[in-house]
Design a protein around this motif. Structure first.
Motif, PDB file in Angstrom:
ATOM      1  N   LYS A 129     -52.658 -38.097   1.877  1.00  0.00           N
ATOM      2  CA  LYS A 129     -52.509 -37.188   0.736  1.00  0.00           C
ATOM      3  C   LYS A 129     -51.292 -36.276   0.891  1.00  0.00           C
ATOM      4  N   TYR A 130     -50.779 -36.185   2.105  1.00  0.00           N
ATOM      5  CA  TYR A 130     -49.721 -35.228   2.411  1.00  0.00           C
ATOM      6  C   TYR A 130     -48.508 -35.405   1.501  1.00  0.00           C
ATOM      7  N   ASN A 131     -48.062 -36.650   1.357  1.00  0.00           N
ATOM      8  CA  ASN A 131     -46.877 -36.902   0.532  1.00  0.00           C
ATOM      9  C   ASN A 131     -47.189 -37.884  -0.590  1.00  0.00           C
ATOM     10  N   ALA A 132     -48.287 -37.616  -1.272  1.00  0.00           N
ATOM     11  CA  ALA A 132     -48.655 -38.449  -2.414  1.00  0.00           C
ATOM     12  C   ALA A 132     -47.573 -38.416  -3.494  1.00  0.00           C
ATOM     13  N   ASP A 133     -46.773 -37.357  -3.510  1.00  0.00           N
ATOM     14  CA  ASP A 133     -45.663 -37.227  -4.462  1.00  0.00           C
ATOM     15  C   ASP A 133     -44.326 -37.543  -3.788  1.00  0.00           C
ATOM     16  N   LYS A 134     -44.328 -38.494  -2.846  1.00  0.00           N
ATOM     17  CA  LYS A 134     -43.136 -38.765  -2.029  1.00  0.00           C
ATOM     18  C   LYS A 134     -41.903 -39.143  -2.838  1.00  0.00           C
ATOM     19  N   ASP A 135     -42.087 -39.659  -4.048  1.00  0.00           N
ATOM     20  CA  ASP A 135     -40.934 -40.000  -4.884  1.00  0.00           C
ATOM     21  C   ASP A 135     -40.137 -38.762  -5.287  1.00  0.00           C
ATOM     22  N   LYS A 136     -40.773 -37.575  -5.181  1.00  0.00           N
ATOM     23  CA  LYS A 136     -40.109 -36.322  -5.549  1.00  0.00           C
ATOM     24  C   LYS A 136     -39.580 -35.559  -4.341  1.00  0.00           C
ATOM     25  N   LEU A 137     -39.837 -36.071  -3.138  1.00  0.00           N
ATOM     26  CA  LEU A 137     -39.498 -35.332  -1.919  1.00  0.00           C
ATOM     27  C   LEU A 137     -38.224 -35.860  -1.277  1.00  0.00           C
ATOM     28  N   PHE A 138     -37.647 -35.034  -0.393  1.00  0.00           N
ATOM     29  CA  PHE A 138     -36.507 -35.484   0.394  1.00  0.00           C
ATOM     30  C   PHE A 138     -36.961 -36.561   1.374  1.00  0.00           C
ATOM     31  N   VAL A 139     -36.131 -37.574   1.566  1.00  0.00           N
ATOM     32  CA  VAL A 139     -36.392 -38.578   2.594  1.00  0.00           C
ATOM     33  C   VAL A 139     -35.895 -38.018   3.922  1.00  0.00           C
ATOM     34  N   PRO A 140     -36.737 -37.959   4.954  1.00  0.00           N
ATOM     35  CA  PRO A 140     -36.310 -37.355   6.222  1.00  0.00           C
ATOM     36  C   PRO A 140     -35.179 -38.128   6.883  1.00  0.00           C
ATOM     37  N   ASN A 141     -34.233 -37.394   7.453  1.00  0.00           N
ATOM     38  CA  ASN A 141     -33.130 -37.977   8.204  1.00  0.00           C
ATOM     39  C   ASN A 141     -33.343 -37.650   9.675  1.00  0.00           C
ATOM     40  N   THR A 142     -33.828 -38.617  10.439  1.00  0.00           N
ATOM     41  CA  THR A 142     -34.176 -38.349  11.837  1.00  0.00           C
ATOM     42  C   THR A 142     -32.941 -38.168  12.717  1.00  0.00           C
ATOM     43  N   GLU A 143     -31.792 -38.698  12.308  1.00  0.00           N
ATOM     44  CA  GLU A 143     -30.572 -38.479  13.091  1.00  0.00           C
ATOM     45  C   GLU A 143     -30.163 -37.011  13.022  1.00  0.00           C
ATOM     46  N   LYS A 144     -30.197 -36.431  11.830  1.00  0.00           N
ATOM     47  CA  LYS A 144     -29.844 -35.020  11.690  1.00  0.00           C
ATOM     48  C   LYS A 144     -30.886 -34.125  12.347  1.00  0.00           C
ATOM     49  N   SER A 145     -32.147 -34.497  12.234  1.00  0.00           N
ATOM     50  CA  SER A 145     -33.170 -33.662  12.867  1.00  0.00           C
ATOM     51  C   SER A 145     -33.093 -33.753  14.389  1.00  0.00           C
ATOM     52  N   THR A 146     -32.614 -34.886  14.911  1.00  0.00           N
ATOM     53  CA  THR A 146     -32.405 -34.982  16.358  1.00  0.00           C
ATOM     54  C   THR A 146     -31.320 -34.001  16.801  1.00  0.00           C
ATOM     55  N   PHE A 147     -30.205 -33.931  16.035  1.00  0.00           N
ATOM     56  CA  PHE A 147     -29.184 -32.923  16.319  1.00  0.00           C
ATOM     57  C   PHE A 147     -29.807 -31.528  16.349  1.00  0.00           C
ATOM     58  N   THR A 148     -30.696 -31.282  15.388  1.00  0.00           N
ATOM     59  CA  THR A 148     -31.322 -29.962  15.274  1.00  0.00           C
ATOM     60  C   THR A 148     -32.191 -29.661  16.492  1.00  0.00           C
ATOM     61  N   TYR A 149     -32.955 -30.641  16.947  1.00  0.00           N
ATOM     62  CA  TYR A 149     -33.807 -30.436  18.120  1.00  0.00           C
ATOM     63  C   TYR A 149     -32.968 -30.204  19.387  1.00  0.00           C
ATOM     64  N   VAL A 150     -31.846 -30.921  19.513  1.00  0.00           N
ATOM     65  CA  VAL A 150     -30.977 -30.711  20.675  1.00  0.00           C
ATOM     66  C   VAL A 150     -30.423 -29.285  20.666  1.00  0.00           C
ATOM     67  N   ALA A 151     -29.997 -28.818  19.488  1.00  0.00           N
ATOM     68  CA  ALA A 151     -29.509 -27.441  19.370  1.00  0.00           C
ATOM     69  C   ALA A 151     -30.608 -26.445  19.685  1.00  0.00           C
ATOM     70  N   MET A 152     -31.807 -26.722  19.212  1.00  0.00           N
ATOM     71  CA  MET A 152     -32.955 -25.850  19.487  1.00  0.00           C
ATOM     72  C   MET A 152     -33.201 -25.744  20.983  1.00  0.00           C
ATOM     73  N   LYS A 153     -33.147 -26.869  21.684  1.00  0.00           N
ATOM     74  CA  LYS A 153     -33.348 -26.879  23.132  1.00  0.00           C
ATOM     75  C   LYS A 153     -32.274 -26.040  23.826  1.00  0.00           C
ATOM     76  N   THR A 154     -31.020 -26.239  23.431  1.00  0.00           N
ATOM     77  CA  THR A 154     -29.907 -25.514  24.049  1.00  0.00           C
ATOM     78  C   THR A 154     -30.034 -24.009  23.835  1.00  0.00           C
ATOM     79  N   HIS A 155     -30.300 -23.612  22.602  1.00  0.00           N
ATOM     80  CA  HIS A 155     -30.398 -22.178  22.297  1.00  0.00           C
ATOM     81  C   HIS A 155     -31.598 -21.537  22.997  1.00  0.00           C
TER      82      HIS A 155
END
Length: 262
Positions: free
Chosen positions: A207-233
């Motif tokens: 039920k979480y993304n029953a409206d998935k056609d209206k949502l952003f498609v996740p970009n795991t490459e960009k989120s990986t960059f974000t997690y690496v930055a989070m770890k560093t900071h």
């Protein structure tokens, strides 16, 4: 003065000034009171991946653990008496589809960017507003990290990065991630190509993304960059971050067994 003129004045003068001096306003002052509120404590970031189990959330409640949760976490509430200490949602498409549900949640803190009210007319009952400065994570070295959430918070491709800045400001020394599978049925890479993996689910509830056609498609490459930055900071600020997710694909942080924490 008509509503249209008021909106124009707000957009041209008041909103830019408030964004630059957010800590001088009531919303920023409320955030400033969270400074070092949890000095030396640990907290849990609750991802919404398919590995998330209500029994693990029960364990957090039993042990009075402090937790941050995100977006449509309310879909698991019927299975557990656990509730997050802090709730965050910054995705306008996600929040647009669940404004009522989030407004109806009885939680002490619901962190929502003030920009969603300004630019998308998304008003959440009981919201604690913060000033969002959005940045695109093209590489982890480019991502900024706020040391004063009363002024602004630098957002990126995952709410975990926002939560990390809040946790650092509140004085937490350890962060544990659960339910952060970092692997989706449908995702996108940096070339804009859709990646399909029929072996996995996107979230803990269909039920979480029953409206998935209206949502952003996740970009795991960009989120990986974000997690690496989070770890560093976090490391620069003396904060240890561990991944206690049961499985998943996130290998940026050292792994730890969730059950061993209790």
């Amino acid at each position: 003065m008509t509503n249209k003129i008021k909106a124009s004045v707000n957009a041209r003068f008041i909103q830019p000034y408030k964004s630059s001096h957010f800590d001088k306003f009531d919303e920023g002052k409320k955030l400033s009171r969270l400074k070092d509120a949890h000095k030396g404590q640990r907290c849990f970031f609750i991802g919404n991946g398919p590995s998330l189990m209500s029994s693990d959330l029960d364990k957090l409640k039993e042990n009075n653990e402090i937790s941050f949760a995100f977006n449509r976490i309310y879909h698991i509430f019927e299975k557990t008496q656990w509730r997050p200490t802090y709730y965050i949602s910054q995705d306008e498409k996600m929040l647009e589809g669940c404004k009522k549900e989030v407004s109806d949640m009885n939680l002490p803190f619901k962190f929502i960017p003030i920009q969603l009210q300004w630019y998308y007319s998304i008003s959440i009952k009981g919201a604690t507003h913060f000033n969002m400065a959005y940045q695109q994570p093209e590489a982890e070295a480019n991502l900024l990290f706020s040391d004063n959430i009363a002024q602004k918070i630098y957002c990126a491709s995952t709410g975990m990065y926002t939560a990390a800045q809040m946790a650092a400001y509140m004085g937490f020394s350890e962060i544990y991630l659960i339910g952060t599978d970092h692997h989706f049925h449908i995702s996108k890479n940096n070339s804009g190509e859709i990646v399909l993996d029929n072996s996995v689910k996107d979230y803990f509830s269909d039920k979480y993304n029953a409206d998935k056609d209206k949502l952003f498609v996740p970009n795991t490459e960009k989120s990986t960059f974000t997690y690496v930055a989070m770890k560093t900071h976090c490391e620069k600020r003396g904060i240890k971050v561990f991944n206690a997710t049961r499985g998943g694909k996130l290998e940026v942080f050292p792994r730890i067994d969730f059950d061993s924490l209790f």
